[in-house]
Design an enzyme around this catalytic site. Sequence first.
Site, mmCIF file in Angstrom:
data_model
loop_
_atom_site.group_PDB
_atom_site.id
_atom_site.type_symbol
_atom_site.label_atom_id
_atom_site.label_comp_id
_atom_site.label_asym_id
_atom_site.label_seq_id
_atom_site.Cartn_x
_atom_site.Cartn_y
_atom_site.Cartn_z
ATOM 1 N N HIS A 54 0.861 -1.208 0.000
ATOM 2 C CA HIS A 54 0.000 0.000 0.000
ATOM 3 C C HIS A 54 0.894 1.253 0.000
ATOM 4 C CE1 HIS A 54 -3.859 2.094 1.525
ATOM 5 N NE2 HIS A 54 -2.976 3.052 1.278
ATOM 6 N N HIS A 101 1.499 5.391 -1.547
ATOM 7 C CA HIS A 101 1.092 6.597 -2.293
ATOM 8 C C HIS A 101 2.350 7.224 -2.874
ATOM 9 C CE1 HIS A 101 -3.013 6.544 -0.695
ATOM 10 N NE2 HIS A 101 -2.444 6.057 0.396
ATOM 11 N N LYS A 141 -9.447 -0.241 -6.040
ATOM 12 C CA LYS A 141 -9.511 0.328 -4.699
ATOM 13 C C LYS A 141 -10.870 0.965 -4.453
ATOM 14 C CE LYS A 141 -7.979 1.995 -0.790
ATOM 15 N NZ LYS A 141 -6.743 2.354 -0.141
ATOM 16 N N HIS A 172 -10.645 0.853 1.646
ATOM 17 C CA HIS A 172 -10.451 1.801 2.749
ATOM 18 C C HIS A 172 -11.689 1.645 3.631
ATOM 19 C CE1 HIS A 172 -8.866 5.598 4.598
ATOM 20 N NE2 HIS A 172 -10.071 5.492 5.142
ATOM 21 N N HIS A 188 -4.863 -1.017 5.797
ATOM 22 C CA HIS A 188 -4.390 -0.273 6.970
ATOM 23 C C HIS A 188 -5.344 -0.376 8.167
ATOM 24 C CE1 HIS A 188 -7.030 2.554 5.008
ATOM 25 N NE2 HIS A 188 -6.120 3.036 4.197
ATOM 26 N N ASP A 239 1.191 2.384 3.681
ATOM 27 C CA ASP A 239 0.380 3.591 3.516
ATOM 28 C C ASP A 239 1.259 4.842 3.534
ATOM 29 O OD1 ASP A 239 -1.882 5.053 3.039
ATOM 30 O OD2 ASP A 239 -2.569 5.065 5.115
HETATM 31 C C1 NCD Z 1 -3.681 8.867 2.388
HETATM 32 C C2 NCD Z 1 -3.181 9.929 1.436
HETATM 33 O O1 NCD Z 1 -2.589 10.916 1.898
HETATM 34 O O2 NCD Z 1 -3.336 9.773 0.223
HETATM 35 N N1 NCD Z 1 -3.830 9.452 3.694
HETATM 36 C C3 NCD Z 1 -3.873 8.794 4.876
HETATM 37 O O3 NCD Z 1 -4.097 9.445 5.900
HETATM 38 N N2 NCD Z 1 -3.675 7.514 4.965
HETATM 39 C C4 NCD Z 1 -4.951 8.242 1.888
HETATM 40 C C5 NCD Z 1 -5.357 6.957 2.589
HETATM 41 O O4 NCD Z 1 -4.754 5.909 2.373
HETATM 42 O O5 NCD Z 1 -6.302 6.991 3.381
HETATM 43 ZN ZN ZN Z 2 -3.375 4.941 1.774
#
Ligand code: NCD
Ligand code: ZN
Length: 346
Positions: free
Chosen positions: A13, A15, A99, A136, A174, A247
């Site tokens: 996971h 970003h 997702k 999520h 998560h 995450d």
């Molecule tokens: C994530 C993001 O910043 O894209 N933020 C987070 O608090 N985890 C998005 C997500 O996975 O919920």
């Molecule tokens: Zn995330």
Amino acid sequence: MKQIEIIKPDDWHIHFRDNDIMRQVVPETTRYFGRGIVMPNLVPPILNGTQAIEYKKRIIKSIPRNNNFEPFMTIYLTEKTRKDELKEAHDNGTVFAAKLYPAGATTNSESGVKDISKIIPVLEKMSEIGMPLLIHGEVTDKNIDIFDREKVFIEKYLEFILKEFPDLKITLEHITTKDAVEYVDGNNRKLAASITPHHLALNRNAIFSNGINPHNYCLPILKREKHREALVKAAVSGNPKFFLGTDTAPHLVKDKENACGCAGIFNATYCLQILAQIFENENSLSNLEKFTSKNGSIHYSLKFNEDKITLVKSEEAQEIVKFLNFQNEKIRIFSPNFDIFWKVKV
Ligand code: NCD
Ligand code: ZN
């Protein structure tokens, strides 16, 4: 000197964002990880195979030459997602998973799903073709206490999805609560959960220590100590239903330290060192490899990585760099509230 060798880890996971920020953070993840699932919540989101291919090319271009990393792409489900398009993108290998963001649940989730009944045909198709659904798992109803949103999602939606689609491979992403640990452990064979390093390291007091600390604000939000303990127990147990999804989510410091600070923690840099410390503290180093490098592959029916990495324990706590510089701005690098004695051998 204490050291352990483990199969090269995967991060299920991530970003990566896009453009300049992406080029700054991709090296951090790809330094030690072999593969990773890349989240589609860009602005605008990745909605189809064509966009996923283009995004994947941009990611691959930003991987440093010596790092060997394979990104697995995802599509952002909306009420307009077309099941035939999804099937094609999955069949031709462009896209690995889809997702589900309940609309408004987290950062860049505005285009997500408001009414789950609208995506039933898509879920049916995913179940049929063996495409994993990444969830999520939080309700968005503002009347539900923010600390209860995961638990209520499980009762109200996950239960329904599992009943309707017993063959669908699902990752509850998560997870943050004892309730989620118990639910995932006790249910459907094809349901597993990812856990982040920050939810293993911190409880919700960390958001309010020495005044409000926006750098520890993420979604799902950190929970009480009893929940953190349940997550640690699940992670260090070696139970194949639980695996690492960091995450890691970069935001600029100015956007975090803001009257409307955004949710997300950037943890790629020290993730493995932090995990080694947590597993050692629990006398469970021998299960670290399962959590970081095996359980996710098993859930996703993938082979393990062939490469290995070595983690080494030093006498002195390691110095933590606090920020990743980004143009004239910075990204705060996650570090826990305890010392880390582990390093990754390079
Ligand atoms: C994530 C993001 O910043 O894209 N933020 C987070 O608090 N985890 C998005 C997500 O996975 O919920
Ligand atoms: Zn995330």
